[in-house]
Design a protein around this motif. Sequence first.
Motif, PDB file in Angstrom:
ATOM      1  N   ALA A 177      13.876 -43.712  11.180  1.00  0.00           N
ATOM      2  CA  ALA A 177      14.502 -44.955  11.627  1.00  0.00           C
ATOM      3  C   ALA A 177      15.828 -45.196  10.916  1.00  0.00           C
ATOM      4  CB  ALA A 177      13.551 -46.131  11.393  1.00  0.00           C
ATOM      5  N   GLN A 208      18.352 -54.478  20.233  1.00  0.00           N
ATOM      6  CA  GLN A 208      18.093 -53.048  20.070  1.00  0.00           C
ATOM      7  C   GLN A 208      17.011 -52.921  19.004  1.00  0.00           C
ATOM      8  OE1 GLN A 208      21.784 -50.484  20.621  1.00  0.00           O
ATOM      9  NE2 GLN A 208      22.626 -52.345  19.743  1.00  0.00           N
ATOM     10  N   LYS A 259      19.134 -40.791  21.011  1.00  0.00           N
ATOM     11  CA  LYS A 259      18.076 -39.836  20.646  1.00  0.00           C
ATOM     12  C   LYS A 259      18.682 -38.474  20.318  1.00  0.00           C
ATOM     13  CE  LYS A 259      14.232 -37.299  22.820  1.00  0.00           C
ATOM     14  NZ  LYS A 259      13.260 -37.253  21.739  1.00  0.00           N
ATOM     15  N   GLU A 285      17.123 -51.185   9.920  1.00  0.00           N
ATOM     16  CA  GLU A 285      16.175 -50.173  10.405  1.00  0.00           C
ATOM     17  C   GLU A 285      15.159 -50.719  11.388  1.00  0.00           C
ATOM     18  OE1 GLU A 285      14.609 -47.659   7.295  1.00  0.00           O
ATOM     19  OE2 GLU A 285      16.539 -47.635   6.264  1.00  0.00           O
ATOM     20  N   ARG A 286      15.370 -51.965  11.905  1.00  0.00           N
ATOM     21  CA  ARG A 286      14.411 -52.552  12.845  1.00  0.00           C
ATOM     22  C   ARG A 286      15.052 -53.213  14.056  1.00  0.00           C
ATOM     23  NH1 ARG A 286      11.141 -56.635  11.080  1.00  0.00           N
ATOM     24  NH2 ARG A 286       9.772 -56.099  12.766  1.00  0.00           N
ATOM     25  N   VAL A 319      18.664 -43.522  12.814  1.00  0.00           N
ATOM     26  CA  VAL A 319      18.979 -44.266  14.040  1.00  0.00           C
ATOM     27  C   VAL A 319      19.751 -45.527  13.682  1.00  0.00           C
ATOM     28  CG1 VAL A 319      17.988 -45.496  16.007  1.00  0.00           C
ATOM     29  CG2 VAL A 319      17.042 -43.280  15.303  1.00  0.00           C
ATOM     30  N   TRP A 320      19.310 -46.227  12.652  1.00  0.00           N
ATOM     31  CA  TRP A 320      20.002 -47.439  12.203  1.00  0.00           C
ATOM     32  C   TRP A 320      21.446 -47.124  11.799  1.00  0.00           C
ATOM     33  CZ3 TRP A 320      19.543 -52.451  12.581  1.00  0.00           C
ATOM     34  CH2 TRP A 320      20.292 -53.269  11.747  1.00  0.00           C
ATOM     35  N   CYS A 344      10.629 -42.142  15.038  1.00  0.00           N
ATOM     36  CA  CYS A 344      10.721 -43.556  15.386  1.00  0.00           C
ATOM     37  C   CYS A 344      10.798 -43.691  16.903  1.00  0.00           C
ATOM     38  CB  CYS A 344      11.916 -44.227  14.709  1.00  0.00           C
ATOM     39  SG  CYS A 344      13.527 -43.613  15.222  1.00  0.00           S
ATOM     40  N   ARG A 345      10.782 -44.925  17.314  1.00  0.00           N
ATOM     41  CA  ARG A 345      10.844 -45.277  18.730  1.00  0.00           C
ATOM     42  C   ARG A 345      11.977 -46.292  18.872  1.00  0.00           C
ATOM     43  NH1 ARG A 345       5.615 -46.974  19.077  1.00  0.00           N
ATOM     44  NH2 ARG A 345       5.057 -44.874  19.640  1.00  0.00           N
ATOM     45  N   TYR A 346      12.734 -46.183  19.984  1.00  0.00           N
ATOM     46  CA  TYR A 346      13.864 -47.084  20.226  1.00  0.00           C
ATOM     47  C   TYR A 346      13.825 -47.591  21.656  1.00  0.00           C
ATOM     48  CZ  TYR A 346      18.614 -48.493  21.452  1.00  0.00           C
ATOM     49  OH  TYR A 346      19.696 -49.185  21.929  1.00  0.00           O
ATOM     50  N   ILE A 369      14.167 -50.776  16.834  1.00  0.00           N
ATOM     51  CA  ILE A 369      13.749 -49.490  16.261  1.00  0.00           C
ATOM     52  C   ILE A 369      12.384 -49.722  15.625  1.00  0.00           C
ATOM     53  CG2 ILE A 369      14.272 -47.652  14.622  1.00  0.00           C
ATOM     54  CD1 ILE A 369      17.192 -48.802  14.596  1.00  0.00           C
ATOM     55  N   GLU A 370      11.449 -48.852  15.931  1.00  0.00           N
ATOM     56  CA  GLU A 370      10.111 -48.944  15.338  1.00  0.00           C
ATOM     57  C   GLU A 370       9.789 -47.609  14.678  1.00  0.00           C
ATOM     58  OE1 GLU A 370       5.456 -49.263  16.761  1.00  0.00           O
ATOM     59  OE2 GLU A 370       7.042 -49.619  18.219  1.00  0.00           O
TER      60      GLU A 370
END
Length: 171
Positions: free
Chosen positions: A32, A112, A158, A91-92, A35-36, A122-124, A114-115
């Motif tokens: 995450a 947006q 991704k 990050e979330r 991605v963040w 992670c999942r977005y 993010i998990e």
Amino acid sequence: MKNAPKLNDDPVSGFDPDAVTVGDTVEIDAPARIVWDILTDLSRYAEWNPFCVRAVSTLEMSAAVEMTLVNYAAPGSLVPNCEYICAFEPERLLSWEMIHSDAWPYPARRDQIIEATGDNTCRYHSTDAFLGNNGIHVYRFAGPWVKRAFDDSARALKARAEAMFTALEEA
């Protein structure tokens, strides 16, 4: 949007669950934090984001986010857009909103999300809630192309995150 006023309580900026575009959820083989870092590195959006090709902001609460967006409704053109940071949870969650005004009575909020699903996964996904009494009309007009833009961006995010994570692991 869980705590937002409902449309019946606030016809100007209230939340209507029928006026929300929900982007596809993507599973990302990267932490995450990566991605963040990509989402908050606005100066590099043009390198990977097919929808938002320019973004400038301090990312402080209430700060402007000045963007240049690809106009999916008129291919080959770009449109300027300015929204304001309304949520920032490292990050979330990264969110910005268009505030209702007399000149532009079309408030909206983009989240947006993010998990983290593991140490290195992670999942977005993202949503765009079109708010107030005008929201349902904006959703009916713009919802399909906004979804396409968000889905394109999610797939690009991704790809970028996974490539960055692979490069870090190989270094």
